[in-house]
Design a protein around this motif. Structure first.
Motif, PDB file in Angstrom:
ATOM      1  N   THR A 421      -6.504   0.119 -22.161  1.00 48.24           N
ATOM      2  CA  THR A 421      -7.960   0.259 -22.008  1.00 48.24           C
ATOM      3  C   THR A 421      -8.272   1.234 -20.881  1.00 48.24           C
ATOM      4  OG1 THR A 421      -8.117  -2.057 -22.665  1.00 48.24           O
ATOM      5  CG2 THR A 421     -10.099  -1.058 -21.747  1.00 48.24           C
ATOM      6  N   ASN A 422      -7.553   1.057 -19.731  1.00 50.43           N
ATOM      7  CA  ASN A 422      -7.747   1.985 -18.611  1.00 50.43           C
ATOM      8  C   ASN A 422      -7.416   3.409 -19.030  1.00 50.43           C
ATOM      9  OD1 ASN A 422      -8.615   0.150 -16.747  1.00 50.43           O
ATOM     10  ND2 ASN A 422      -6.624  -0.107 -15.733  1.00 50.43           N
ATOM     11  N   ALA A 423      -6.272   3.570 -19.690  1.00 50.18           N
ATOM     12  CA  ALA A 423      -5.825   4.918 -20.070  1.00 50.18           C
ATOM     13  C   ALA A 423      -6.882   5.614 -20.926  1.00 50.18           C
ATOM     14  CB  ALA A 423      -4.490   4.836 -20.808  1.00 50.18           C
ATOM     15  N   ILE A 424      -7.445   4.847 -21.842  1.00 56.70           N
ATOM     16  CA  ILE A 424      -8.482   5.430 -22.704  1.00 56.70           C
ATOM     17  C   ILE A 424      -9.747   5.705 -21.897  1.00 56.70           C
ATOM     18  CG2 ILE A 424     -10.008   4.946 -24.684  1.00 56.70           C
ATOM     19  CD1 ILE A 424      -7.549   3.269 -25.789  1.00 56.70           C
ATOM     20  N   ALA A 449       1.223   6.027 -20.636  1.00 53.07           N
ATOM     21  CA  ALA A 449       0.898   7.307 -20.010  1.00 53.07           C
ATOM     22  C   ALA A 449      -0.349   7.910 -20.612  1.00 53.07           C
ATOM     23  CB  ALA A 449       2.076   8.265 -20.166  1.00 53.07           C
ATOM     24  N   ASP A 450      -1.095   8.635 -19.794  1.00 54.54           N
ATOM     25  CA  ASP A 450      -2.254   9.375 -20.315  1.00 54.54           C
ATOM     26  C   ASP A 450      -2.290  10.742 -19.662  1.00 54.54           C
ATOM     27  OD1 ASP A 450      -4.057   9.468 -17.889  1.00 54.54           O
ATOM     28  OD2 ASP A 450      -3.882   7.267 -18.079  1.00 54.54           O
ATOM     29  N   ASN A 451      -3.094  11.652 -20.217  1.00 54.54           N
ATOM     30  CA  ASN A 451      -3.286  12.950 -19.579  1.00 54.54           C
ATOM     31  C   ASN A 451      -4.721  13.068 -19.084  1.00 54.54           C
ATOM     32  OD1 ASN A 451      -4.532  13.160 -22.004  1.00 54.54           O
ATOM     33  ND2 ASN A 451      -3.653  15.153 -22.594  1.00 54.54           N
ATOM     34  N   GLY A 452      -5.165  11.962 -18.458  1.00 62.03           N
ATOM     35  CA  GLY A 452      -6.558  11.855 -18.012  1.00 62.03           C
ATOM     36  C   GLY A 452      -6.810  12.353 -16.608  1.00 62.03           C
ATOM     37  N   ILE A 453      -7.775  11.696 -15.945  1.00 61.00           N
ATOM     38  CA  ILE A 453      -8.269  12.216 -14.659  1.00 61.00           C
ATOM     39  C   ILE A 453      -7.268  12.010 -13.524  1.00 61.00           C
ATOM     40  CG2 ILE A 453     -10.677  11.895 -15.345  1.00 61.00           C
ATOM     41  CD1 ILE A 453     -10.756   9.394 -13.572  1.00 61.00           C
ATOM     42  N   GLY A 454      -6.351  11.058 -13.693  1.00 58.86           N
ATOM     43  CA  GLY A 454      -5.339  10.833 -12.647  1.00 58.86           C
ATOM     44  C   GLY A 454      -5.891  10.091 -11.438  1.00 58.86           C
ATOM     45  N   ALA A 462      -3.717   1.433  -3.739  1.00 57.71           N
ATOM     46  CA  ALA A 462      -4.971   0.689  -3.590  1.00 57.71           C
ATOM     47  C   ALA A 462      -5.494   0.182  -4.935  1.00 57.71           C
ATOM     48  CB  ALA A 462      -6.019   1.565  -2.911  1.00 57.71           C
ATOM     49  N   VAL A 463      -5.200   0.935  -6.021  1.00 57.15           N
ATOM     50  CA  VAL A 463      -5.772   0.518  -7.317  1.00 57.15           C
ATOM     51  C   VAL A 463      -5.251  -0.852  -7.756  1.00 57.15           C
ATOM     52  CG1 VAL A 463      -6.241   2.854  -8.122  1.00 57.15           C
ATOM     53  CG2 VAL A 463      -4.041   1.772  -8.679  1.00 57.15           C
ATOM     54  N   PHE A 464      -4.137  -1.284  -7.143  1.00 55.02           N
ATOM     55  CA  PHE A 464      -3.606  -2.623  -7.491  1.00 55.02           C
ATOM     56  C   PHE A 464      -4.262  -3.734  -6.695  1.00 55.02           C
ATOM     57  CE2 PHE A 464      -0.170   0.259  -8.747  1.00 55.02           C
ATOM     58  CZ  PHE A 464       0.037  -0.165 -10.054  1.00 55.02           C
ATOM     59  N   VAL A 468     -10.733  -2.986  -6.371  1.00 54.33           N
ATOM     60  CA  VAL A 468     -10.718  -1.571  -5.978  1.00 54.33           C
ATOM     61  C   VAL A 468     -10.912  -0.702  -7.225  1.00 54.33           C
ATOM     62  CG1 VAL A 468      -9.293   0.337  -5.131  1.00 54.33           C
ATOM     63  CG2 VAL A 468      -9.325  -1.861  -3.917  1.00 54.33           C
ATOM     64  N   GLN A 469     -11.894   0.176  -7.126  1.00 53.91           N
ATOM     65  CA  GLN A 469     -12.117   1.152  -8.195  1.00 53.91           C
ATOM     66  C   GLN A 469     -12.271   2.513  -7.538  1.00 53.91           C
ATOM     67  OE1 GLN A 469     -15.595  -0.925  -9.883  1.00 53.91           O
ATOM     68  NE2 GLN A 469     -14.339  -1.219 -11.730  1.00 53.91           N
ATOM     69  N   VAL A 470     -11.436   3.434  -7.950  1.00 56.92           N
ATOM     70  CA  VAL A 470     -11.480   4.753  -7.326  1.00 56.92           C
ATOM     71  C   VAL A 470     -12.728   5.492  -7.774  1.00 56.92           C
ATOM     72  CG1 VAL A 470     -10.276   6.956  -7.092  1.00 56.92           C
ATOM     73  CG2 VAL A 470      -8.968   4.815  -7.268  1.00 56.92           C
ATOM     74  N   LEU A 485      -5.855  -4.241 -12.834  1.00 64.06           N
ATOM     75  CA  LEU A 485      -4.509  -3.903 -12.350  1.00 64.06           C
ATOM     76  C   LEU A 485      -3.955  -4.984 -11.432  1.00 64.06           C
ATOM     77  CD1 LEU A 485      -4.809  -0.049 -11.757  1.00 64.06           C
ATOM     78  CD2 LEU A 485      -3.595  -1.256 -13.594  1.00 64.06           C
ATOM     79  N   ALA A 486      -4.851  -5.565 -10.621  1.00 67.70           N
ATOM     80  CA  ALA A 486      -4.393  -6.639  -9.734  1.00 67.70           C
ATOM     81  C   ALA A 486      -3.854  -7.796 -10.560  1.00 67.70           C
ATOM     82  CB  ALA A 486      -5.541  -7.113  -8.841  1.00 67.70           C
ATOM     83  N   ILE A 487      -4.596  -8.156 -11.622  1.00 68.52           N
ATOM     84  CA  ILE A 487      -4.148  -9.238 -12.496  1.00 68.52           C
ATOM     85  C   ILE A 487      -2.847  -8.860 -13.196  1.00 68.52           C
ATOM     86  CG2 ILE A 487      -4.681 -10.478 -14.626  1.00 68.52           C
ATOM     87  CD1 ILE A 487      -7.642 -10.374 -13.820  1.00 68.52           C
TER      88      ILE A 487
HETATM   89  P1  ADP Z   1     -11.224  -1.608 -13.618  1.00 66.24           P
HETATM   90  O1  ADP Z   1     -10.547  -0.852 -14.696  1.00 66.24           O
HETATM   91  O2  ADP Z   1     -11.886  -2.846 -14.071  1.00 66.24           O
HETATM   92  O3  ADP Z   1     -12.059  -0.767 -12.704  1.00 66.24           O
HETATM   93  P2  ADP Z   1      -8.499  -1.871 -12.722  1.00 66.24           P
HETATM   94  O4  ADP Z   1      -7.886  -2.759 -11.676  1.00 66.24           O
HETATM   95  O5  ADP Z   1      -7.944  -1.956 -14.079  1.00 66.24           O
HETATM   96  O6  ADP Z   1     -10.049  -2.162 -12.683  1.00 66.24           O
HETATM   97  O7  ADP Z   1      -8.386  -0.404 -12.194  1.00 66.24           O
HETATM   98  C1  ADP Z   1      -8.753  -0.109 -10.876  1.00 66.24           C
HETATM   99  C2  ADP Z   1      -9.059   1.331 -10.706  1.00 66.24           C
HETATM  100  O8  ADP Z   1      -7.864   2.126 -10.877  1.00 66.24           O
HETATM  101  C3  ADP Z   1      -9.990   1.912 -11.736  1.00 66.24           C
HETATM  102  O9  ADP Z   1     -11.334   1.636 -11.399  1.00 66.24           O
HETATM  103  C4  ADP Z   1      -9.668   3.372 -11.670  1.00 66.24           C
HETATM  104  O10 ADP Z   1     -10.321   3.957 -10.565  1.00 66.24           O
HETATM  105  C5  ADP Z   1      -8.184   3.381 -11.404  1.00 66.24           C
HETATM  106  N1  ADP Z   1      -7.404   3.538 -12.644  1.00 66.24           N
HETATM  107  C6  ADP Z   1      -6.826   2.575 -13.381  1.00 66.24           C
HETATM  108  N2  ADP Z   1      -6.154   3.094 -14.447  1.00 66.24           N
HETATM  109  C7  ADP Z   1      -6.319   4.443 -14.381  1.00 66.24           C
HETATM  110  C8  ADP Z   1      -5.887   5.544 -15.199  1.00 66.24           C
HETATM  111  N3  ADP Z   1      -5.141   5.365 -16.300  1.00 66.24           N
HETATM  112  N4  ADP Z   1      -6.281   6.784 -14.839  1.00 66.24           N
HETATM  113  C9  ADP Z   1      -7.025   6.981 -13.739  1.00 66.24           C
HETATM  114  N5  ADP Z   1      -7.481   5.981 -12.954  1.00 66.24           N
HETATM  115  C10 ADP Z   1      -7.140   4.711 -13.261  1.00 66.24           C
END
Ligand code: ADP
Length: 519
Positions: A421-424, A449-454, A462-464, A468-470, A485-487
């Protein structure tokens, strides 16, 4: 020497200190004096030459009567005393003051020394000195004991003096400082010169002095023998230290109070460590209870939110099924949108609930060998619609039906669903998302893997973290709780695996789930 009151005829020879003798009494006296064993008693003429010699003198000094009578009494003195004219001076002083007494070293016949108590009394006849009586006692034993005592006291004093870890000092009965050691100087900062003679209340904070704590401590020590206390004390420079203090009353043999011994230890470091331990324990307890409260709050809230959300879903379904009559196309479209939003919201809330349950350690794991590619296919099917909506290509690379992992199937699918879901979500329209599994020894690695925003390197860990949402802002296009991601990482670790990530901004991300291989 005994006195008696019978007069003796004038002109007859005088026996020392007795001018009223009779011949019988003289005889008795002589016999008495002769027999005395513990005192050297002898008579000298006016110039100090020896006239008589008793048993005690013989025993003490070692000379026979025949050897010594007629000799000068300075023979008993050490050479230095003789050289300085001390014997002669003693006789003169005895005449001038009526008697002369001293203690000092004397010499025996064999040259050995003894410590003597000497009493010289002049014998006067008609105001003229006719001779001297001399009584000498051997106090060598006492002297040795005193010397020994003095030495041991000195040793003890030096010992106390040099103790560095304890302040040891004496107080007089009124609490004034009488002695001081190195430890006291080190702990309190005063030199002996500065502090001896001052009152020991100097070491107490003003409020203790005002409450007469120092006085109370002395009274208790005097009453029960000693007093022990721990508390703040003041150094010379005004800083405080945490002291352990023992005050012991010192009493003479007859019970009179002669002062107090005070032993002080600086326990500031120990005290600080104790306080820190207490503070640490308090913080841990606080953090634990805050965490528990947070989890409980999230669980309660999620539950409360789910109930009305389920109701929304249920009634939407009823409307969509035409239970209140047929719907127009526009109404159907709106209901679909309501349904999608309701589902989405329910998903978020389930995340929160899951997370809080996990925090509370309430999840059960049913670990089994799971055929991995089947599980991946299941999850890919769930996200197909989402991916298609964004024109994202989904790939399952190198699917191997033989690979099995040890996992709880539902939780493994939850992890994969979250990663996909995140990757998409974080890959622009037209992008590509792939799942690839490979076995390495006892482990299986699943890359999503994805070729997304990174993700920027400094945000990759921190994303774990929960929530935290970047790059999240109020206008953010991406929805979510920041819990996924934490879960997922917690779930993976709970199944003896892990979840890690590598990423480059604008190039894409790869999340890797590691799980134990089943066989
Ligand atoms: P949520 O998706 O609900 O925001 P997650 O814990 O799954 O929470 O992800 C946390 C944050 O990590 C996202 O808000 C995003 O900023 C970053 N992130 C997660 N997966 C990706 C990814 N595949 N590509 C880029 N950023 C990601």
């Amino acid at each position: 020497m005994a006195h008696h009151d019978r007069a003796r005829p004038p002109g007859s020879p005088a026996s020392p200190a007795d001018r009223h003798s009779t011949p019988e009494l003289d005889a008795i006296h002589r016999a008495l004096v002769d027999a005395v064993n513990d005192y050297a008693i002898f008579a000298m003429d006016a110039t100090g030459h020896i006239l008589t010699w008793n048993a005690g003198a013989r025993k003490l000094k070692g000379y026979e009567k025949e050897e010594i009578v007629g000799r000068h009494f300075s023979i008993f003195y050490p050479p230095a005393a003789v050289a300085s004219g001390h014997p002669q001076w003693e006789l003169e002083t005895a005449v001038a003051e009526g008697r002369y007494e001293e203690e000092g070293w004397r010499i025996r016949k064999d040259g050995s020394r003894f410590w003597a108590n000497v009493l010289i009394t002049p014998v006067l006849e008609n105001g003229v000195v006719t001779g001297f009586a001399k009584v000498t006692r051997d106090l060598t034993e006492r002297k040795r004991n005193e010397e020994e005592l003095r030495r041991s006291e000195e040793r003890f004093r030096l010992l106390v003096q040099s103790v560095k870890d304890y302040g040891i000092f004496m107080l007089d009965p009124n609490g004034f400082i009488a002695s001081w050691n190195e430890g006291a100087q080190r702990i309190k900062g005063y030199t002996a010169d500065e502090i001896v003679g001052r009152h020991f209340s100097t070491f107490y904070p003003p409020e203790d002095v005002a409450a007469d704590k120092p006085g109370m401590e002395l009274r208790v020590a005097a009453q029960v023998g000693s007093f022990e206390d721990e508390g703040w004390r003041v150094r010379k420079d005004g800083t405080l230290f945490w002291g352990n203090v023992v005050i012991t009353a010192l009493r003479a043999g007859d019970g009179t109070l002669i002062g107090y011994a005070k032993v002080t230890r600086d326990l500031t470091d120990r005290r600080a460590a104790e306080l820190k331990a207490i503070e640490d324990a308090r913080r841990v307890a606080e953090a634990e209870s805050a965490n528990r409260a947070k989890s409980e709050f999230l669980a309660a809230m999620s539950h409360e939110l789910r109930t009305p959300l389920n109701a929304i879903g249920g009634y939407t379904d009823l409307l969509a099924a035409g239970i209140h009559g047929p719907l127009t196309e526009a109404q159907q479209t709106s209901l679909t949108r309501i349904r999608v939003s309701q589902q989405h919201l329910l998903g978020l809330i389930n995340d929160i609930l899951n997370f809080s349950r996990m925090e509370a350690g309430q999840l059960q794991y049913d670990i089994q060998p799971i055929p991995l590619s089947a599980a991946v296919e299941n999850v890919l099917a769930m996200v197909e619609v989402q991916a298609a909506a964004r024109e994202i290509t989904l790939e399952h690379v190198g699917a191997d039906a033989n690979i099995r992992v040890l996992a709880d199937e539902a939780k493994l699918e939850q992890i994969l669903l979250n990663l996909l879901t995140n990757a998409i979500k974080f890959t622009p329209v037209g992008g590509r998302v792939s799942v690839q599994s490979v076995r390495r020894g006892d482990e299986v690695k699943i890359d999503v893997a994805d070729n997304g925003i990174g993700i920027a390197a400094d945000k990759l860990e921190a994303v774990f973290e929960p929530f935290v949402q970047v790059g999240r802002s109020l206008t953010s296009a991406h929805e979510g709780t920041g819990l996924g991601l934490a879960i997922s990482r917690d779930l993976a670790r709970a199944m003896a695996g892990d979840l890690t990530a590598r990423s480059a901004l604008d190039e894409g991300s790869t999340f890797t789930v590691t799980l134990p291989a089943a066989d």
